[in-house]
Design a protein around this motif. Structure first.
Motif, PDB file in Angstrom:
ATOM      1  N   LEU A  96       2.129   1.806  -3.557  1.00  0.00           N
ATOM      2  CA  LEU A  96       1.152   2.369  -4.488  1.00  0.00           C
ATOM      3  C   LEU A  96       1.143   3.891  -4.446  1.00  0.00           C
ATOM      4  CD1 LEU A  96      -1.829  -0.112  -3.973  1.00  0.00           C
ATOM      5  CD2 LEU A  96      -0.228   0.001  -5.889  1.00  0.00           C
ATOM      6  N   LYS A  97       1.525   4.467  -3.326  1.00  0.00           N
ATOM      7  CA  LYS A  97       1.593   5.932  -3.211  1.00  0.00           C
ATOM      8  C   LYS A  97       2.558   6.507  -4.245  1.00  0.00           C
ATOM      9  CE  LYS A  97       3.553   9.424  -0.103  1.00  0.00           C
ATOM     10  NZ  LYS A  97       4.199   9.650   1.211  1.00  0.00           N
ATOM     11  N   TYR A  98       3.636   5.790  -4.518  1.00  0.00           N
ATOM     12  CA  TYR A  98       4.638   6.270  -5.459  1.00  0.00           C
ATOM     13  C   TYR A  98       4.352   5.826  -6.890  1.00  0.00           C
ATOM     14  CZ  TYR A  98       7.097   7.643  -1.294  1.00  0.00           C
ATOM     15  OH  TYR A  98       7.411   8.244  -0.097  1.00  0.00           O
ATOM     16  N   LYS A 129       1.191   5.703  -8.050  1.00  0.00           N
ATOM     17  CA  LYS A 129      -0.016   6.409  -8.494  1.00  0.00           C
ATOM     18  C   LYS A 129       0.284   7.543  -9.468  1.00  0.00           C
ATOM     19  CE  LYS A 129      -4.232   8.531  -6.719  1.00  0.00           C
ATOM     20  NZ  LYS A 129      -4.975   8.955  -5.494  1.00  0.00           N
ATOM     21  N   ASP A 179      11.404  12.318  -0.880  1.00  0.00           N
ATOM     22  CA  ASP A 179      10.677  12.228   0.393  1.00  0.00           C
ATOM     23  C   ASP A 179      11.605  11.817   1.533  1.00  0.00           C
ATOM     24  OD1 ASP A 179       8.377  12.985  -0.848  1.00  0.00           O
ATOM     25  OD2 ASP A 179       7.452  10.997  -0.871  1.00  0.00           O
ATOM     26  N   SER A 201       0.837  -1.203   0.000  1.00  0.00           N
ATOM     27  CA  SER A 201       0.000   0.000   0.000  1.00  0.00           C
ATOM     28  C   SER A 201       0.870   1.250   0.000  1.00  0.00           C
ATOM     29  CB  SER A 201      -0.929  -0.009   1.216  1.00  0.00           C
ATOM     30  OG  SER A 201      -0.179   0.011   2.421  1.00  0.00           O
ATOM     31  N   TRP A 202       2.002   1.189   0.698  1.00  0.00           N
ATOM     32  CA  TRP A 202       2.948   2.299   0.703  1.00  0.00           C
ATOM     33  C   TRP A 202       3.560   2.472  -0.673  1.00  0.00           C
ATOM     34  CZ3 TRP A 202       8.471   1.684   0.468  1.00  0.00           C
ATOM     35  CH2 TRP A 202       9.192   2.850   0.755  1.00  0.00           C
ATOM     36  N   ARG A 227       0.684   6.181 -13.028  1.00  0.00           N
ATOM     37  CA  ARG A 227      -0.263   5.133 -13.394  1.00  0.00           C
ATOM     38  C   ARG A 227      -0.560   5.127 -14.901  1.00  0.00           C
ATOM     39  NH1 ARG A 227      -2.789   8.985 -10.409  1.00  0.00           N
ATOM     40  NH2 ARG A 227      -4.596  10.081 -11.322  1.00  0.00           N
ATOM     41  N   GLN A 262      10.965  10.288  -6.627  1.00  0.00           N
ATOM     42  CA  GLN A 262      10.018  10.876  -5.683  1.00  0.00           C
ATOM     43  C   GLN A 262      10.257  10.327  -4.278  1.00  0.00           C
ATOM     44  OE1 GLN A 262       5.887  10.281  -6.662  1.00  0.00           O
ATOM     45  NE2 GLN A 262       5.153  11.163  -4.747  1.00  0.00           N
ATOM     46  N   GLN A 321      10.942   2.500   5.080  1.00  0.00           N
ATOM     47  CA  GLN A 321       9.809   2.740   5.967  1.00  0.00           C
ATOM     48  C   GLN A 321      10.279   3.003   7.396  1.00  0.00           C
ATOM     49  OE1 GLN A 321       7.563  -0.855   4.581  1.00  0.00           O
ATOM     50  NE2 GLN A 321       5.811   0.510   4.681  1.00  0.00           N
TER      51      GLN A 321
END
Length: 581
Positions: A13-15, A17, A99, A10-11, A20, A95, A315
């Motif tokens: 998918l943030k990058y 998206k 971060d 899920s983490w 996409r 990205q 993480q």
């Protein structure tokens, strides 16, 4: 702290998206490539069967032409997939790098004191590089591999179901084995990344201290540490690699068994005239093709293990939280700012207090000189004032406002600090003076540098303010660097300035010039001067003497100078400035 694969995905998918659209195009190209791969063996099958049946030459030429077209198309699609996959990888991972760097820059000094720059480079770049293939191709290749497998097996069931059943059993066994042992090398891969980070930290630390290493003959010791660290990287890397290749080795064994069974069945059906020669070739070709997606899945399981170790480490880094909590206030009173320490206690480590019950007040526009031996707590005062660390207890007020109630940006906008060490960044002289603030005019820069005595040096540069400086400050002398730092701070027009040992690296002539400039520029702000040289304190209003983290003396400079029993007067009489070192 170990984290499960689900939160990692899920983490991730943030990058993914933001890219996409490119991922969708990548998937379409991959499906087209898969289709081309499935068609070519069928064309060859028809070619062989037509030739075996003494078909006309024109039909064979048409089939050969069609094969060539699909082969070229497949190569074009392969190049496009590779290019787009790497594009997706770098966009997503850059990205993430951004971060991670932004997060690290916001962490407090307690965190950074425990990490070497080399280790942080490896955490921000090295760990993320291991994830780049995962970002680019993992999901796409997994989907593509399953589509290719489904296409091969589905078509094979229309030709010969016993052979298709054997191929299906092999496929299910290979996938089941990979799923079962997919996390086998994650922990070892994480340890490998940790060993690599430690190696980079060692190299950075030793290069930064190269003068001490060479001057004290410590090269053999450093090399011994280097070889031991390299050996640790090798041992952990070998263990991680051996665990990561187990899924691939498992599929190789299963594939050998499957090929043997399929070829024996195929030859049997050909000899009994149940299939044609072209169909036998098709079965053989599809069996070989079946191994490609299985191998890709095995490779991606290895990449997943490396990527997951990188994700877990990233993480963990992003989960680190600063002790410095920002307030909400953004406004400070206009003009010079007063400063108040109210029963402040502070320590870097719980068992070793640094500041004990520090209480004093500096009114707006006044100057306070702070003296004391090394380790007395002088620099610690400035660090807690700038909120580089949290105090244990007590209150620090600037302009009458508790600094814990202020946003950090509001505090740094009005409070400036000049340290002994000057950091230069790779950029123009103008950028280094303004810290990349384009709103400061050249006229104001040159006017400030002229009053500080730095303009002559700027004029001597080949391109003036446009001169490119290298990071590290090797092009500046110690005196120029100190004037440079002072200029940088005063260009921001601060209301409270901290000068931490401003003249410790200057000769007497440069110090006199610096003092004159400081007197001019500090007319409209409050000043805190931490000094080694007593001559630096001739223009301050109050003196504070620190010893072992306590205030030994605080009062007006002239009063203390006339009191023969004061610490300050004793230093003036004996001239023992070395007592401050």
């Amino acid at each position: 702290m170990q984290q499960s694969a689900k939160p990692s995905m899920s983490w991730l998918l943030k990058y993914l998206k933001p890219v996409r659209g490119r991922l969708l195009l990548l998937l379409i190209l991959l499906l087209a490539s898969t289709g081309a791969q499935l068609v070519n063996p069928q064309i060859v099958q028809r070619f062989i069967d037509t030739a075996a049946a003494n078909g006309i030459v024109s039909s064979l030429l048409v089939l050969a032409g069609i094969y060539l077209v699909f082969a070229v198309l497949n190569q074009i699609l392969t190049v496009a997939i590779s290019y787009l996959g790497n594009d997706v990888s770098w966009r997503a991972t850059n990205q993430l790098r951004g971060d991670l760097l932004k997060h690290c820059l916001r962490l407090d000094m307690r965190f950074h004191n425990l990490k070497t720059p080399g280790e942080m480079i490896e955490r921000i770049d090295g760990d993320v590089t291991n994830m780049s293939n995962f970002f680019a191709m993992f999901i796409i290749k997994v989907i593509g591999s399953f589509v290719l497998l489904a296409g091969i097996l589905g078509y094979m069931f229309t030709i010969n179901w016993p052979i298709a059943s054997v191929m299906t059993l092999f496929t299910l066994a290979s996938i089941g084995a990979m799923v079962f042992i997919r996390n086998l090398g994650v922990t070892s891969s994480k340890d490998e990344r940790g060993a690599s980070a430690a190696l980079f930290g060692l190299i950075e630390e030793r290069i930064a201290g190269i003068e001490d290493v060479q001057a004290n003959g410590n090269v053999p010791y450093v090399m011994n540490r280097f070889y031991r660290s390299m050996r640790n990287v090798f041992l952990k890397g070998r263990k991680a690699w051996m665990l990561r290749v187990i899924p691939w080795n498992t599929t190789v064994v299963l594939f050998a068994i499957a090929v043997t069974a399929v070829l024996m069945l195929g030859v049997h059906y050909f000899l009994t005239d149940q299939i044609s020669l072209g169909t036998l070739f098709l079965i053989y070709q599809y069996t070989q093709m079946l191994n490609d997606p299985i191998e890709q899945l095995g490779d991606q399981v290895q990449e997943f293990q490396k990527a997951k170790s990188g994700m877990l480490r990233s993480q963990e880094l992003l989960a680190s939280r600063t002790e410095i909590m920002e307030g909400t206030q953004t406004a400070l009173p206009d003009g010079a700012l007063g400063l108040e320490f109210d029963h402040v206690h502070f320590s870097y480590n719980p068992d070793k207090p640094v500041l004990h019950d520090i209480t004093f007040t500096v009114r707006p526009g006044e100057r306070l000189g702070i003296i004391g031996r090394t380790g007395s707590g002088k620099s610690s005062l400035s660090r807690v004032l700038l909120r580089l660390y949290n105090i244990n207890s007590g209150t620090v007020r600037v302009g009458g406002i508790d600094i814990r109630d202020l946003k950090l940006e509001a505090l740094y906008r009005r409070v400036g600090m000049v340290t002994q060490d000057v950091q230069l960044f790779d950029g123009t002289l103008r950028d280094n003076l303004t810290l990349f603030d384009g709103s400061i005019s050249d006229d104001y820069i040159l006017g400030t540098t002229e009053r500080l005595g730095l303009k002559q040096w700027i004029d001597s540069q080949p391109e003036g303010l446009d001169t490119h400086l290298k990071a590290g400050g090797a092009s500046l002398s110690a005196g120029e660097a100190q004037l440079f730092a002072l200029t940088r701070v005063f260009l921001t027009q601060p209301s409270l300035v901290i000068l931490d040992e401003p003249s410790s690296r200057l000769d007497a002539a440069t110090e006199a010039m610096l003092q004159s400039a400081v007197d001019q520029l500090m007319q409209n702000c409050t000043g805190i001067v931490i000094a080694h040289r007593l001559s630096t304190l001739e223009q301050v209003d109050h003196i504070m003497v620190l010893g072992d983290g306590r205030i030994l003396e605080f009062g007006e400079r002239e009063v203390l100078a006339k009191d023969p029993t004061s610490h300050y007067a004793q230093l003036l009489i004996t001239g023992r400035e070395e007592d401050l070192a």
